[in-house]
Each structure stands twice: as C-alpha cells, then as structure tokens.
Design a protein around this motif. Structure first.
Motif, PDB file in Angstrom:
ATOM      1  N   SER A   1       2.362   1.792  -3.341  1.00  0.00           N
ATOM      2  CA  SER A   1       1.350   2.170  -4.328  1.00  0.00           C
ATOM      3  C   SER A   1       0.786   3.559  -4.084  1.00  0.00           C
ATOM      4  O   SER A   1      -0.081   4.018  -4.845  1.00  0.00           O
TER       5      SER A   1
ATOM      6  N   HIS B   1      -1.684  -0.818  10.807  1.00  0.00           N
ATOM      7  CA  HIS B   1      -1.478   0.413  10.040  1.00  0.00           C
ATOM      8  C   HIS B   1      -1.557   1.663  10.904  1.00  0.00           C
ATOM      9  O   HIS B   1      -0.970   2.695  10.569  1.00  0.00           O
TER      10      HIS B   1
ATOM     11  N   GLN C   1      -9.043  -0.222  -0.220  1.00  0.00           N
ATOM     12  CA  GLN C   1      -7.886  -0.241  -1.104  1.00  0.00           C
ATOM     13  C   GLN C   1      -6.605  -0.656  -0.395  1.00  0.00           C
ATOM     14  O   GLN C   1      -5.775  -1.363  -0.980  1.00  0.00           O
ATOM     15  N   ALA C   2      -6.405  -0.209   0.839  1.00  0.00           N
ATOM     16  CA  ALA C   2      -5.159  -0.454   1.557  1.00  0.00           C
ATOM     17  C   ALA C   2      -5.388  -1.361   2.751  1.00  0.00           C
ATOM     18  O   ALA C   2      -6.529  -1.666   3.105  1.00  0.00           O
ATOM     19  N   THR C   3      -4.299  -1.759   3.372  1.00  0.00           N
ATOM     20  CA  THR C   3      -4.233  -2.721   4.477  1.00  0.00           C
ATOM     21  C   THR C   3      -4.624  -4.102   3.968  1.00  0.00           C
ATOM     22  O   THR C   3      -5.003  -4.273   2.803  1.00  0.00           O
TER      23      THR C   3
ATOM     24  N   ALA D   1       0.827  -1.208   0.000  1.00  0.00           N
ATOM     25  CA  ALA D   1       0.000   0.000   0.000  1.00  0.00           C
ATOM     26  C   ALA D   1       0.862   1.259   0.000  1.00  0.00           C
ATOM     27  O   ALA D   1       0.559   2.235  -0.699  1.00  0.00           O
TER      28      ALA D   1
ATOM     29  N   SER E   1      -5.258  -3.993  -2.464  1.00  0.00           N
ATOM     30  CA  SER E   1      -3.797  -4.024  -2.579  1.00  0.00           C
ATOM     31  C   SER E   1      -3.180  -4.992  -1.575  1.00  0.00           C
ATOM     32  O   SER E   1      -2.089  -5.523  -1.804  1.00  0.00           O
ATOM     33  N   GLY E   2      -3.878  -5.220  -0.479  1.00  0.00           N
ATOM     34  CA  GLY E   2      -3.392  -6.157   0.523  1.00  0.00           C
ATOM     35  C   GLY E   2      -3.589  -7.601   0.168  1.00  0.00           C
ATOM     36  O   GLY E   2      -3.070  -8.498   0.851  1.00  0.00           O
TER      37      GLY E   2
ATOM     38  N   LEU F   1      -1.049   4.373  -1.533  1.00  0.00           N
ATOM     39  CA  LEU F   1      -2.347   4.263  -0.869  1.00  0.00           C
ATOM     40  C   LEU F   1      -2.255   4.417   0.642  1.00  0.00           C
ATOM     41  O   LEU F   1      -3.279   4.474   1.329  1.00  0.00           O
ATOM     42  N   TYR F   2      -1.039   4.505   1.151  1.00  0.00           N
ATOM     43  CA  TYR F   2      -0.815   4.535   2.602  1.00  0.00           C
ATOM     44  C   TYR F   2       0.455   5.340   2.858  1.00  0.00           C
ATOM     45  O   TYR F   2       1.511   5.025   2.309  1.00  0.00           O
TER      46      TYR F   2
ATOM     47  N   THR G   1      -9.786   1.536   3.609  1.00  0.00           N
ATOM     48  CA  THR G   1      -9.577   0.104   3.815  1.00  0.00           C
ATOM     49  C   THR G   1     -10.134  -0.760   2.687  1.00  0.00           C
ATOM     50  O   THR G   1      -9.888  -1.966   2.671  1.00  0.00           O
TER      51      THR G   1
ATOM     52  N   VAL H   1      -6.821   6.268   5.761  1.00  0.00           N
ATOM     53  CA  VAL H   1      -6.627   5.013   5.044  1.00  0.00           C
ATOM     54  C   VAL H   1      -7.978   4.513   4.547  1.00  0.00           C
ATOM     55  O   VAL H   1      -8.911   4.341   5.331  1.00  0.00           O
TER      56      VAL H   1
END
Length: 310
Positions: free
Chosen positions: A100, A252, A266-268, A97, A273-274, A102-103, A264, A262
């Motif tokens: 990318s 995170h 998309q990220a974590t 993430a 993405s996770g 995203l984080y 969630t 964040v």
C-alpha cells in the motif's frame, strides 16, 4: 451484572493507579516504565480474582479459564496454533503495508535495522561498526521472537485471565458471543488509555486518535484471541497468542529501509492496514462456525462457556 461492574471498576481503576507515576513523572521516559507496564498487565487478572473469589464465590481455576487443559495432545496443538497465528498476522500486516506504500522495506541490506543499531551505539558513545554481517543479527532477532513469545506468556496471562478468561464468557452469557467479542475488545483497548495517551504505540498521533486506533487494534486482534479461547476451552492459548504478538510486534524494524518512518496508526499490525488480514480471518472463522465452543467443552463446562453461539 454486579460482578461485571465490579470487575470493570477494579481493572480500569487499577490501571490508572498503577500508571500514575508515569503521569506524575517523565511519562514513557520514566526509568521504571517497564516495571510499571508489567504491573499494569496484572490488573485484569487481579480484578477477575477478586470478583470470582468475593462476588461470585465460584471455583477460581475453572471460572478464570485455567482449566480444562486435557487432553494434552489437543492442548499443545492449540498452543502451537496460538504461537503461529500472531506471527503470520504480523508478517501479513507488513506485506499489506508495503504493497500500500505505507511501509518501505529493505530486504537485502536491512538498512533500517543498521540505522537503528548505529543510533543506539552512538547514544552509548560507541563508534565502532559491527564486526559481523547484519544478516546474522536479523536471524538472531527472529529467533528471539520465539524465545520472547514463551517469556511473554507470563505477563500476558495477567491480561488474558481477565479479558478472555473471565470477561469474555460473562459478556457472552449476557449478550451472546458476537457482542461479547466486540465489547471485550473495546474494553481491552480502553484499558490501555493510561499508556496510549502518553504516546505508547502511537508516538506521532494525537492522544484521541491514538486511543481510537488502539481500540480498533484491540477489537480486531481480540476477536482472534477470543476464537482461541472459545475453541481451546481455556485461557492458555490466547495468553500465548498475546505473548507471541507482543514479541513480534516490532518486526517492522528488521525489514524497514533507512531514512524512512512508520506511522503506526496506518501500518504494522497496530495500524488500520494491518487489520485487513485479521478481519478476513475472523470473517472466515465466523462463517464456518468457529466461534461456537466444541461440543465436549459446551457439555462439560457450561459455566461459563455454555451459551456461546452465533
């Protein structure tokens, strides 16, 4: 087939029944939310118990995956792996993430964690600053993940006895291991609907997007848990993995930068993405035949794991 439908009716129906006070009350802000969530986690095991005892009339321990556990050396080796793999997948999700975009991380000042603590103190009317370095709290929180993984094993069993203990082998016997792994993951995700539709795990997403993302997450991580179930020969390894994942899922917060949020979906580990690293892991495991049961388990425990093959 009758046993499968009875199981689904009980597990899914009870999840909505247990969560009903949240829908009739203040949703996730209901004071007894934790108690409701814990009770909901018991519904898959209860459904499996009822089906095995009154529909299938089979021995409970073996039918639910509670045995075999010997030899002990092999059992504890799988438990160690079950503890470690989810932690690595959660950490890998944050790396992906961050790479990318995203984080956003702060690995030196831990400003996001500091911001969270300050907000919590302010809500309690406390204005004093922490008298010890933020790094100490980060280390303490990481250590708490280890403790939390063990504690979470107990409620996680409430789910895993149902999903991987009973449901996965029954689906495998009927449809084969590939369909069983995918279908059990989808069912597990849908089971979360009473909480996810209220904003649990995905507070910024629309209800349908949140539920679809939860189904994707459960399908991917459920495949990893299924591998642990098949290769270990019992439900204890996926239960510990489930507990480990739950304990580490909020990692995170420790490493995020202040002033950032964040998504969630998309990220974590919860977001798309996770899922990249777990999907690669599952693909490697499948390609190397790791979703086939070990020969000794297949020979001695043909009910219900004897027909698992790719």
């Amino acid at each position: 087939m009758r046993a499968l439908w009875v199981y689904l009716a009980i597990s899914l129906g009870l999840s909505w029944l247990v969560a009903l006070p949240l829908w009739l009350g203040d949703g996730l802000e209901t004071p007894r939310f934790t108690l409701v969530a814990l009770a909901m986690m018991c519904t898959p095991a209860l459904a499996a118990f009822v089906v095995v005892r009154f529909v299938e009339r089979r021995p409970l321990a073996r039918s639910l995956g509670l045995v075999p556990v010997r030899p002990w050396g092999r059992f504890f080796a799988w438990m160690g792996l079950a503890f470690l793999v989810p932690l690595l997948l959660v950490a890998a999700a944050l790396v992906v993430a961050a790479a990318s975009g995203l984080y956003t991380t702060d690995l030196t000042g831990f400003s996001g964690l500091q911001e969270t603590i300050d907000a919590q103190f302010a809500a309690l009317g406390v204005t004093e600053e922490l008298e010890f370095p933020i790094e100490v709290l980060v280390v303490a929180q990481l250590a708490n993940i280890v403790v939390g993984s063990v504690i979470n094993l107990v409620p996680a069993l409430g789910e895993e006895i149902g999903w991987r203990g009973w449901l996965l082998p029954r689906l495998t016997d009927r449809y084969g291991v590939l369909v069983a792994v995918l279908l059990s993951g989808v069912i597990w995700g849908v089971w979360h609907a009473p909480l996810v539709l209220l904003g649990y795990n995905y507070p910024d997403a629309s209800p349908l997007v949140a539920l679809a993302t939860m189904v994707g997450f459960c399908t991917v991580t459920g495949a990893v848990f299924s591998w642990l179930r098949i290769r270990s020969g019992n439900v204890w390894a996926p239960a510990l993995a489930h507990g480990s994942l739950n304990a580490a899922a909020g990692m995170h917060v420790l490493f995020g930068a202040a002033g950032t949020s964040v998504d969630t979906t998309q990220a974590t580990i919860l977001g798309w993405s996770g899922w990249i690293v777990p999907l690669v892991l599952v693909a490697v495991l499948a390609a190397t035949g790791q979703f086939r049961p070990r020969p000794s388990a297949a020979a001695s425990d043909r009910e219900p794991l004897g027909r698992m093959e790719l």
